[in-house]
Every structure is written in structure tokens, then in C-alpha cells.
Scaffold this motif. Structure first.
Motif, PDB file in Angstrom:
ATOM      1  N   CYS A  25      17.592 -12.732 -90.441  1.00  0.00           N
ATOM      2  CA  CYS A  25      17.833 -12.469 -89.020  1.00  0.00           C
ATOM      3  C   CYS A  25      16.606 -12.700 -88.153  1.00  0.00           C
ATOM      4  CB  CYS A  25      18.333 -11.037 -88.824  1.00  0.00           C
ATOM      5  SG  CYS A  25      20.008 -10.758 -89.440  1.00  0.00           S
ATOM      6  N   ARG A  30      18.828 -10.368 -83.290  1.00  0.00           N
ATOM      7  CA  ARG A  30      19.777  -9.770 -82.351  1.00  0.00           C
ATOM      8  C   ARG A  30      20.938 -10.712 -82.017  1.00  0.00           C
ATOM      9  NH1 ARG A  30      19.975  -4.791 -81.896  1.00  0.00           N
ATOM     10  NH2 ARG A  30      20.412  -4.778 -79.656  1.00  0.00           N
ATOM     11  N   TRP A 109      19.475  -3.077 -86.611  1.00  0.00           N
ATOM     12  CA  TRP A 109      18.958  -3.469 -85.295  1.00  0.00           C
ATOM     13  C   TRP A 109      18.886  -4.991 -85.169  1.00  0.00           C
ATOM     14  CZ3 TRP A 109      14.493  -6.060 -83.630  1.00  0.00           C
ATOM     15  CH2 TRP A 109      14.293  -6.035 -82.245  1.00  0.00           C
ATOM     16  N   LEU A 110      18.388  -5.659 -86.189  1.00  0.00           N
ATOM     17  CA  LEU A 110      18.195  -7.112 -86.123  1.00  0.00           C
ATOM     18  C   LEU A 110      19.512  -7.879 -86.004  1.00  0.00           C
ATOM     19  CD1 LEU A 110      15.341  -7.583 -88.744  1.00  0.00           C
ATOM     20  CD2 LEU A 110      15.239  -8.227 -86.319  1.00  0.00           C
ATOM     21  N   GLY A 112      21.928  -7.125 -84.140  1.00  0.00           N
ATOM     22  CA  GLY A 112      22.408  -7.136 -82.762  1.00  0.00           C
ATOM     23  C   GLY A 112      23.318  -6.006 -82.359  1.00  0.00           C
ATOM     24  N   GLN A 134      26.997  -5.248 -71.980  1.00  0.00           N
ATOM     25  CA  GLN A 134      26.783  -6.121 -73.136  1.00  0.00           C
ATOM     26  C   GLN A 134      27.968  -7.057 -73.347  1.00  0.00           C
ATOM     27  OE1 GLN A 134      24.078  -6.426 -75.268  1.00  0.00           O
ATOM     28  NE2 GLN A 134      22.991  -5.160 -73.790  1.00  0.00           N
TER      29      GLN A 134
END
Length: 243
Positions: A25, A30, A109-110, A112, A134
Motif C-alpha cells: 500500500c 490510502r 489506515w494505509l 484508506g 468522503q
């Protein structure tokens, strides 16, 4: 002994996916497409637990576009059953504290996912706006659990209205996802844990509802899901008797 072997396999698999996934990632951090990739990867663990998984995903789901998916949140087994139906560009909403879980938090988190502060009630009210922003900004779908917690055998709990407020505000459909009951039915020390069915239901058009009708929308979706879960449980019972 079987439970211990399964536990070791799950731990090693999770460590590998989290480390490999985090590195992977980093090349496009994200990016919402990662959630489906690694959600499906974790979903493969259902085979380790001796679960025969039946997925029912209608072809038209690809035509829904940005949506809010809602599922019945039973227990930790959701990660190896329901995760198999995660659609492209769909992210989840989780607590900021998840980031501090070694390895898994960094991958979460990575990939997204949307992180919120559930401890601060004032900031929590901004969660709906954050989700709506978002969806509109990145043209993504969001996966939420309207029960707000794991039901752990208590049946389908009453729905909170956050997901439905967000769907109405963003002008996107609600897509219910139902999993047959798993609580107390999956034994780690049993070789064959029978059948689990995961089914995506038809999308619910939220443009017919106003924000004043949010509870009506939530109850409509809950009744749809309760009816389907009851049907799935009866089907699973019949299938397991044929084993």
C-alpha cells in the motif's frame, strides 16, 4: 489440538498479510481499492475454519455506484465471512484507536478506511459529515454496521441512524448485506463447521426519504435484513442436515 493449529495458521497468515499489505500500500497509500483486496484476502480464512461459504452477489451491484453498505455485525467471524463480499472502492468506518494495533492498525489506515473519534461525542456528531464528504469527494462506497456493536447471539439489534443520515445527505443508496447466524455455531476445534451464506440484497433508494424520515428508513432496512437472515438460517439448517 485442531484449535491450536488453526490459531497458529491465522496468526502467521495475519502477520504476513499485514506486513506485505502495508508495504504494498505504500506505493499508493490510502487508495480505496486496497480495502477490497485485503478484505478478500482475510476472507480466505473461512476455509481454515472448515466453513463452506456461499456468496450471493447480484450482478447489478456493480451498477449501484457510490453506496452505503450495511451489515449485521455478529462477532469476529465477520472478518472471514462478510469480508468476502466487499465491493470495489468500498471503505469502512473505524475508531482512531485501531491505528495503534500493531501491524493491523497500520494496514487499516494505509488501505484508506475512514477513522473517527468515537470517544468524543461532540466530534462524533461530525462523523456523518465526514462520511458524506468522503463519498462525494472520492466517489467511494462506505461499509457501516448500524447496530453499533457486535450482537453476539442476541439477534439483529436496533439500528442507530448514522448510516441512514449519511446516505440521505449524500444521496446514495443503502445496500444491505446479510450473513446467516454464526454465533455459537463455529467451533474452532471442530473440523467441519457447516455452511454460512452471505447475501447482498437489492439497493434501497434513499432519495424517497427526507432527514425527518430517517428512522422510517432505518426500520425498513432492518425489517428487510431480519426477514432475509431468518430465511438464510432456515436454509443453512436444511443444508447442514444433509451433510
Amino acid at each position: 489440538m485442531l484449535a491450536i493449529i488453526r490459531g497458529i495458521i491465522v496468526i502467521l497468515f495475519t502477520i504476513f498479510i499485514c506486513i506485505f499489505g502495508s508495504i504494498y500500500c505504500l506505493f499508493s497509500p490510502r487508495n480505496p481499492r486496497h480495502v477490497m483486496t485485503f478484505g478478500h484476502a482475510f476472507g480466505k480464512l473461512h476455509k481454515i475454519f472448515g466453513i463452506k461459504l456461499l456468496k450471493r452477489i447480484p450482478a447489478e451491484v456493480q451498477q449501484y455506484g457510490p453506496s452505503i453498505y450495511i451489515g449485521n455485525h455478529q462477532n469476529n467471524c465477520d472478518m472471514i465471512t462478510m469480508s468476502n463480499t466487499v465491493q470495489p472502492r468500498t471503505v469502512t468506518v473505524g475508531k482512531k484507536s485501531l491505528v495503534f494495533i500493531p501491524l493491523f492498525g497500520q494496514l487499516y489506515w494505509l488501505t484508506g478506511n475512514i477513522l473517527i473519534n468515537r470517544e468524543n461525542r461532540t466530534k462524533a456528531h461530525g462523523t456523518i459529515s465526514q462520511v458524506v464528504n468522503q463519498i462525494k469527494k472520492h466517489q467511494i462506497s462506505v461499509w457501516m454496521f448500524p447496530e453499533g456493536t457486535r450482537s453476539r447471539g442476541r439477534g439483529l439489534l436496533p439500528f442507530k441512524t448514522g448510516a441512514f443520515h449519511a446516505a440521505i445527505a449524500a444521496g446514495v443508496p443503502i445496500v444491505p448485506v446479510c450473513v446467516s447466524s454464526t454465533h455459537g455455531k463455529i467451533k474452532f476445534n471442530r473440523w467441519n463447521n457447516g455452511t454460512v451464506i452471505v447475501e447482498i440484497l437489492p439497493a434501497v433508494d434513499t432519495t424517497k426519504y427526507t432527514k425527518e424520515q430517517v428512522r422510517e428508513l432505518a426500520e425498513h432496512c432492518r425489517q428487510m435484513m431480519q426477514t432475509k437472515i431468518d430465511e438464510l438460517d432456515k436454509e443453512v439448517e436444511a443444508l447442514n442436515k444433509q451433510r
